[in-house]
Write a protein that holds these residues in place. Structure first.
Motif, PDB file in Angstrom:
ATOM      1  N   GLU A  28      -7.605  12.436   9.139  1.00 47.40           N
ATOM      2  CA  GLU A  28      -8.806  11.709   8.750  1.00 47.40           C
ATOM      3  C   GLU A  28      -9.811  11.502   9.874  1.00 47.40           C
ATOM      4  OE1 GLU A  28      -5.844   9.398   7.829  1.00 47.40           O
ATOM      5  OE2 GLU A  28      -5.863   9.585   5.663  1.00 47.40           O
ATOM      6  N   HIS A  41      -2.317   0.231  11.842  1.00 50.80           N
ATOM      7  CA  HIS A  41      -2.054  -1.118  11.352  1.00 50.80           C
ATOM      8  C   HIS A  41      -0.571  -1.240  11.003  1.00 50.80           C
ATOM      9  CE1 HIS A  41      -3.162   1.536   7.992  1.00 50.80           C
ATOM     10  NE2 HIS A  41      -2.209   0.909   7.331  1.00 50.80           N
ATOM     11  N   GLN A  72      -2.410  -5.977   5.934  1.00 50.48           N
ATOM     12  CA  GLN A  72      -2.273  -4.829   6.848  1.00 50.48           C
ATOM     13  C   GLN A  72      -3.104  -5.063   8.108  1.00 50.48           C
ATOM     14  OE1 GLN A  72      -3.491  -2.022   3.619  1.00 50.48           O
ATOM     15  NE2 GLN A  72      -1.786  -0.767   4.320  1.00 50.48           N
ATOM     16  N   ASP A 122      -1.748   9.125  11.141  1.00 48.12           N
ATOM     17  CA  ASP A 122      -2.569   8.707  10.019  1.00 48.12           C
ATOM     18  C   ASP A 122      -3.764   7.880  10.495  1.00 48.12           C
ATOM     19  OD1 ASP A 122      -2.674   8.087   7.071  1.00 48.12           O
ATOM     20  OD2 ASP A 122      -2.473   6.071   7.873  1.00 48.12           O
ATOM     21  N   THR A 123      -4.865   7.936   9.756  1.00 50.33           N
ATOM     22  CA  THR A 123      -6.064   7.116  10.010  1.00 50.33           C
ATOM     23  C   THR A 123      -6.395   6.922  11.491  1.00 50.33           C
ATOM     24  OG1 THR A 123      -4.613   5.230   9.542  1.00 50.33           O
ATOM     25  CG2 THR A 123      -6.307   5.693   7.936  1.00 50.33           C
ATOM     26  N   HIS A 165      -2.551  12.558  -1.323  1.00 46.83           N
ATOM     27  CA  HIS A 165      -2.243  11.356  -2.106  1.00 46.83           C
ATOM     28  C   HIS A 165      -3.396  10.358  -2.146  1.00 46.83           C
ATOM     29  CE1 HIS A 165      -1.781  10.432   2.043  1.00 46.83           C
ATOM     30  NE2 HIS A 165      -1.718   9.140   1.760  1.00 46.83           N
ATOM     31  N   ASP A 166      -4.518  10.689  -1.515  1.00 39.46           N
ATOM     32  CA  ASP A 166      -5.662   9.764  -1.484  1.00 39.46           C
ATOM     33  C   ASP A 166      -6.869  10.300  -2.237  1.00 39.46           C
ATOM     34  OD1 ASP A 166      -4.463   7.831   0.143  1.00 39.46           O
ATOM     35  OD2 ASP A 166      -5.084   8.822   1.987  1.00 39.46           O
ATOM     36  N   ARG A 171      -6.136   5.565  -6.648  1.00 35.91           N
ATOM     37  CA  ARG A 171      -5.581   6.872  -6.319  1.00 35.91           C
ATOM     38  C   ARG A 171      -4.307   7.204  -7.086  1.00 35.91           C
ATOM     39  NH1 ARG A 171      -5.464   4.987  -0.219  1.00 35.91           N
ATOM     40  NH2 ARG A 171      -4.738   3.177  -1.381  1.00 35.91           N
ATOM     41  N   ASP A 184       0.859  -1.187   0.000  1.00 33.86           N
ATOM     42  CA  ASP A 184       0.000   0.000   0.000  1.00 33.86           C
ATOM     43  C   ASP A 184       0.898   1.241   0.000  1.00 33.86           C
ATOM     44  OD1 ASP A 184      -2.189   1.674   0.147  1.00 33.86           O
ATOM     45  OD2 ASP A 184      -2.477   1.415   2.313  1.00 33.86           O
TER      46      ASP A 184
END
Ligand code: BGC
Length: 544
Positions: free
Chosen positions: A282, A118, A183, A215-216, A336-337, A404, A75
């Motif tokens: 996010e 993750h 992941q 992130d996330t 980037h997403d 993406r 990823d």
């Protein structure tokens, strides 16, 4: 009409304490596609060093590097196998140290992405955790027994398609993966894991990192009872592409849980004690489901999901800003997403006008702002042919979802060089043909180019304190005009973007007659009136 001079609330103080992020302009480097120095076809850390002059000339205060850690790259590096080393594709720890020292030498802070929701399944933690149910890391990931009929514990789905659970034949249990099966999701509720994650942050602070982007963050916590998600029944359900079943659920239980704020805040505060700032990424979904101030005391990364249309964008910005009492918002229009905003937000016949309007908007927003590599060249979303798709999202869910890659194609530096100067080898993703005439070398010397506009706008942000630290107040000037003021209690700046296809002209009110700071397109100020042709904008400085 609301007069700009009517704004009365006090501005925020200039960079409180060590909070250099207030008002900062951050340049987001997607390392894999930025600059290759080895001919491998992939960007690397030395390439970032080589291109620092571009970032400095743009007027950025900081660079944010996408993940460069050891990774099988399932990823694009968001599947980490060792958080404390650099992937050989990108260089070495020595290269990282050299980059930090070059960036600091050039006056740039360094931000890195910490992916803590993750890991890769090749991470030693997962290898240990999956050995049996008693090992020291047995509970560092989310494991669960099957239902009596052998099926996964619940109906949760992976963002990348299919169930969010995979069977581990050694442990004879299912493990959770919000993304790819390779992941596995970490269980952030586990305090020992959190300590290990903090050690990672500490490792990078010791190497000079100034800020982490977490992130996330929404995927850190999951419902302890593993309840099924209900189907989506809101009006947006039908608008999502059915091609990704993930969007058919209401994500009540597989992410962002009520009780997670206290441990998250404690974690963020512990990072601050280490000496670094934090941006949380996010959390948009959480904000949609809750009301009141953003619950975390750190910088919040937000990508406004409104069209570039006066009313919708104005309301979205104001709503997010009003929920951020300490002003620690960090805005981006592209990343980037997400499809590049010159295409995604396109309002005018050509993407150029949209790119310019968006640049003016971003440069004048309160909080910190993030420029994603290539947007300063006005790059539009690249059309990546189906047989060249590299993104797992596109590979698993295509062809309806192309993934993406369109916002991840290589930077275009100089069209006189092979691959526009990105690499001398075979690029991992082709340079987009449509980007060739947008190369940085051309635009740097071109008056009126999008790159020149970004430079002017970011220089203006540096020069005018209200643009960095001032309050934010939407003003209603004319239909189709997105306008707001920024005031630090001493000076005031009026920002007006004519997003309509009609020319407009209006009275500025006494306080704004001091002069034009920057106008773009067919805009003019005179005798207390501002005239904006369709597609033009103005940033005006005045005293209160
Ligand atoms: C990153 C994505 C990535 C995902 C899962 C995200 O937040 O921005 O690029 O695919 O994490 O790893």
């Amino acid at each position: 009409m609301t007069q700009p001079g009517a704004v009365s609330s006090p501005g925020r103080a200039e960079k409180e304490g060590p909070d250099w992020m207030t008002g900062a302009a951050i340049y987001h480097v997607y390392v894999r596609s930025f600059q290759d120095t080895t001919g491998s076809g992939e960007g690397d850390l030395r390439g970032v060093i080589e291109r620092l002059p571009h970032i400095v000339a743009l007027g950025a205060d900081a660079i944010w590097l996408s993940p460069f850690f050891v990774s099988p790259m399932a990823d694009s590096g968001y599947d980490i196998a060792d958080h404390c080393d650099v992937d050989p594709h990108y260089g070495t720890l020595n290269d990282f140290d050299a980059l930090v020292s070059a960036a600091h030498g050039a006056g740039l802070k360094v931000i890195i992405d910490l992916v803590f929701s993750h890991t890769s399944d090749r991470h030693p933690w997962f290898r240990e955790s999956s050995q049996d149910r008693e090992n020291p890391k047995a509970d560092w990931y989310v494991w669960a027994d099957p239902k009596p009929d052998g099926t996964p514990p619940n109906n949760w789905l992976s963002v990348f398609g299919g169930p969010a659970w995979s069977w581990d034949r050694v442990r004879e249990q299912y493990y959770l993966h919000d993304f790819l099966p390779s992941q596995p999701s970490l269980d952030f509720a586990n305090p020992e894991l959190r300590r290990a994650l903090l050690d990672i942050a500490s490792f990078w602070v010791a190497r000079g990192v100034d800020c982490f982007r977490l992130d996330t963050m929404n995927s850190y916590f999951h419902d302890a009872d593993l309840r099924d998600n209900p189907p989506r029944d809101d009006e947006e359900a039908g608008r999502r592409p059915a091609a990704n079943p993930f969007h058919q659920q209401l994500h009540l239980y597989d992410r962002a849980q009520r009780g997670d704020i206290a441990p998250l805040q404690a974690f963020v505060s512990a990072i601050e004690i280490l000496g670094a700032a934090t941006i949380v990424g996010e959390i948009g979904n959480r904000l949609k489901r809750t009301e009141g101030p953003i619950p975390l005391r750190c910088h919040t990364y937000l990508l406004p999901d409104a069209p570039l249309e006066a009313e919708a964008m104005g309301e979205t910005l104001a709503a997010a800003w009003n929920r951020s009492p300490d002003g620690r918002v960090c805005w981006a229009l592209s990343n980037h997403d997400t499809p590049r905003h010159a295409s995604r937000l396109r309002t005018a016949a050509d993407g150029r006008a949209t790119a310019l309007q968006a640049a003016a908007l971003l440069a004048c927003l309160p909080g910190a702002v993030v420029v994603y590599q290539g947007e300063e060249l006005g790059l539009e979303e690249a059309d990546v042919p189906g047989d060249q798709v590299r993104d797992p999202l596109g590979l698993r869910l295509g062809p309806a979802i192309r993934g993406r890659d369109g916002c991840r194609t290589p930077m275009v530096w100089d069209d006189a060089l092979p691959n526009c100067g990105f690499t001398t080898g075979e690029p991992w993703l082709s340079v987009a043909e449509a980007h060739r005439n947008r190369c940085a070398a051309r635009q740097a010397s071109e008056r009126g180019s999008i790159l020149s506009a970004y430079r002017e706008l970011l220089a203006l942000r540096k020069r005018l304190a209200p643009l960095r630290i001032g309050d934010f107040h939407p003003v209603d000037l004319a239909e189709g005009v997105l306008a707001f003021t920024r005031s630090d209690g001493i000076e005031m700046v009026l920002v007006a973007l004519n997003l309509s296809d009609l020319d407009v002209s209006f009275d500025l009110g006494g306080s704004m007659s001091a002069g034009a700071a920057l106008v773009h397109g067919e805009a003019s100020v005179g005798e207390g009136r501002l005239t904006l042709a369709a597609g033009s904008y103005a940033v005006l400085a005045g005293s209160r």
